[in-house]
Write a protein that holds these residues in place. Structure first.
Motif, PDB file in Angstrom:
ATOM      1  N   ARG A 186      52.652  20.624  70.228  1.00  0.00           N
ATOM      2  CA  ARG A 186      53.372  21.708  70.894  1.00  0.00           C
ATOM      3  C   ARG A 186      52.856  21.799  72.323  1.00  0.00           C
ATOM      4  O   ARG A 186      51.656  21.941  72.545  1.00  0.00           O
ATOM      5  CB  ARG A 186      53.155  23.042  70.175  1.00  0.00           C
ATOM      6  CG  ARG A 186      53.826  24.221  70.886  1.00  0.00           C
ATOM      7  CD  ARG A 186      53.512  25.548  70.196  1.00  0.00           C
ATOM      8  NE  ARG A 186      54.003  25.564  68.826  1.00  0.00           N
ATOM      9  CZ  ARG A 186      53.767  26.566  67.981  1.00  0.00           C
ATOM     10  NH1 ARG A 186      53.049  27.602  68.375  1.00  0.00           N
ATOM     11  NH2 ARG A 186      54.241  26.521  66.747  1.00  0.00           N
ATOM     12  N   THR A 188      53.280  23.634  76.221  1.00  0.00           N
ATOM     13  CA  THR A 188      53.779  24.824  76.908  1.00  0.00           C
ATOM     14  C   THR A 188      53.456  24.714  78.395  1.00  0.00           C
ATOM     15  O   THR A 188      52.320  24.402  78.772  1.00  0.00           O
ATOM     16  CB  THR A 188      53.128  26.107  76.350  1.00  0.00           C
ATOM     17  OG1 THR A 188      53.370  26.192  74.948  1.00  0.00           O
ATOM     18  CG2 THR A 188      53.689  27.345  77.044  1.00  0.00           C
ATOM     19  N   SER A 190      53.924  27.092  81.855  1.00  0.00           N
ATOM     20  CA  SER A 190      54.291  28.458  82.253  1.00  0.00           C
ATOM     21  C   SER A 190      53.831  28.751  83.673  1.00  0.00           C
ATOM     22  O   SER A 190      52.864  28.164  84.171  1.00  0.00           O
ATOM     23  CB  SER A 190      53.697  29.491  81.291  1.00  0.00           C
ATOM     24  OG  SER A 190      52.284  29.483  81.342  1.00  0.00           O
ATOM     25  N   SER A 212      58.476  30.237  81.210  1.00  0.00           N
ATOM     26  CA  SER A 212      57.756  29.245  80.414  1.00  0.00           C
ATOM     27  C   SER A 212      58.733  28.341  79.687  1.00  0.00           C
ATOM     28  O   SER A 212      59.856  28.752  79.346  1.00  0.00           O
ATOM     29  CB  SER A 212      56.817  29.915  79.401  1.00  0.00           C
ATOM     30  OG  SER A 212      57.548  30.549  78.373  1.00  0.00           O
ATOM     31  N   GLN A 214      58.648  25.492  76.405  1.00  0.00           N
ATOM     32  CA  GLN A 214      57.888  24.920  75.309  1.00  0.00           C
ATOM     33  C   GLN A 214      58.705  23.823  74.644  1.00  0.00           C
ATOM     34  O   GLN A 214      59.937  23.897  74.577  1.00  0.00           O
ATOM     35  CB  GLN A 214      57.562  25.991  74.260  1.00  0.00           C
ATOM     36  CG  GLN A 214      56.598  27.058  74.736  1.00  0.00           C
ATOM     37  CD  GLN A 214      56.319  28.060  73.633  1.00  0.00           C
ATOM     38  OE1 GLN A 214      57.177  28.867  73.281  1.00  0.00           O
ATOM     39  NE2 GLN A 214      55.109  28.008  73.073  1.00  0.00           N
ATOM     40  N   LEU A 218      57.731  24.297  67.143  1.00  0.00           N
ATOM     41  CA  LEU A 218      57.694  25.687  67.568  1.00  0.00           C
ATOM     42  C   LEU A 218      57.838  26.663  66.400  1.00  0.00           C
ATOM     43  O   LEU A 218      57.730  27.881  66.596  1.00  0.00           O
ATOM     44  CB  LEU A 218      58.793  25.959  68.601  1.00  0.00           C
ATOM     45  CG  LEU A 218      58.744  25.072  69.852  1.00  0.00           C
ATOM     46  CD1 LEU A 218      59.827  25.496  70.840  1.00  0.00           C
ATOM     47  CD2 LEU A 218      57.372  25.120  70.513  1.00  0.00           C
TER      48      LEU A 218
END
Length: 376
Positions: A186, A188, A190, A212, A214, A218
């Motif tokens: 995962r 991310t 941001s 953000s 991703q 999830l």
């Protein structure tokens, strides 16, 4: 179901620098701070709140330790440690089944996170910072990196800042039935832009925009959805894009002050949320005691794939109540006291706070916070 929520409220303050002077002591001086939280989630309506097919009671004990050391007139180093002990019915059930059925062992029985940081503040009101973090818990592992930039203008009446972060995480695929699948990534990315503006000698406004993105796994690996007479894994899209806009106004009222806040959130899962908040700062004993009552209203429209139950499996499905439709009301009271500390004659701040949060889906939350801040 367990989704560890954002239960630690943080205060982000922007202290401007005076041109030709050393940076503010509040930014770079050596300090030690601690914040402890005892958090209880209760599944109301006889266990039918939130997801009616799961027991969602949870208890979390969390401690946050922060140490900052001034290196010189323009630099400081920081070390932050966060540790949690978590007990939650659905999470404990999935973990115990995994250990029994597949002999899967997790990363860590609790949760911990380390963060190292470095700050720079110049004499011309420019700020720069770097940080890196590592954390893990039983079913999750996270590595993060970030940087921040800031600049103040117009004799410190205007302050702008930007923060950027990247997280490269691993989800341990332990399912609700105890089965174990290969770990999934995962990621991310941001960023936050913020602007703080002094409007009058008695009022300050701040605005921020956070974005953000991703991708990867999830969903919550041990969540499930009832489909007909069977229970199936939760599945969600593997891309999520989020945006939040916030505005806050703080106004002095003689020796006291009031803060009003509004926020709006949306993402590409069709979740829409709005927040309205009010805080009042009541000063006693010449400001050495501060009483801070607060109220917050939250409304959310759920994800397009959220459902309490399915007649037949869908490509995307979730019964996680945090992705559903609900309203929330929370009230809190924080007491802060300034007095000589245990290890120094400098003024030390002690905090104690209580909060209650009630949701329309019959999930209720209580938490107690204890804080200690001391200059070194």
């Amino acid at each position: 179901m367990l989704l560890i929520r954002a239960l630690i409220f943080w205060l982000i303050s922007a202290m401007a620098l005076a041109e030709g002077q050393i940076p503010s002591a509040d930014e770079l001086d050596s300090i030690f701070a601690f914040r402890g939280v005892i958090y209880q989630q209760e599944d109301g309506a006889g266990g039918k709140g939130g997801n009616p097919d799961l027991e969602e009671d949870a208890t979390i004990y969390e401690g946050i330790w922060l140490y900052q050391h001034r290196l010189n007139d323009s630099q400081a180093a920081t070390l932050r440690f966060t540790g949690d002990l978590v007990t939650a019915a659905s999470y404990d059930d999935a973990r115990e089944k995994a250990e029994t059925v597949s002999q899967a062992t997790g990363y860590n029985p609790g949760r911990f996170n380390f963060e190292l940081g470095w700050k720079y503040r110049s004499y011309d009101q420019f700020g720069f910072g770097l940080h890196a973090s590592y954390g893990q818990e039983y079913a999750y592992r996270s590595t993060g990196y970030g940087l921040s930039l800031s600049q103040s203008f117009a004799e410190e009446s205007t302050y702008i800042a930007a923060q950027f972060q990247v997280f490269d995480d691993t989800v341990r695929m332990i399912r609700f039935d105890g089965s174990k699948e290969p770990d999934e990534p995962r990621r991310t990315y941001s960023g936050t832009l913020s602007w703080t503006q002094t409007l009058t000698p008695l009022s300050v406004m701040s605005m921020s925009w956070s974005h953000s993105e991703q991708n990867g796994m999830l969903a919550t690996s041990f969540n499930s959805v009832v489909s007909g007479t069977e229970r199936v894994f939760e599945t969600t899209p593997d891309v999520r894009v989020r945006d939040t806009i916030s505005v806050r106004l703080k106004q002095a009222l003689q020796q006291n002050s009031v803060q009003l806040g509004l926020s709006y959130y949306e993402d590409n899962w069709d979740i829409r949320a709005a927040v309205a908040e009010v805080r009042y700062f009541y000063h006693l004993d010449n400001g050495r005691l501060i009483l801070e009552p607060s109220y917050r209203y939250y409304h959310q429209d759920g994800a397009y794939f959220y459902t309490a139950a399915l007649d037949a499996p869908e490509r995307f499905r979730s019964s996680d109540p945090d992705l559903g439709n609900f309203d929330g009301h929370s009230a809190g009271l924080l007491l802060s006291a300034w007095q000589a500390g245990w290890f120094t004659q400098s003024l030390t701040r002690y905090d104690i706070g209580v909060n209650y949060y009630r949701r329309s889906d019959d999930l209720n939350f209580y938490w107690l916070t204890l804080g200690w801040y001391v200059p070194l």
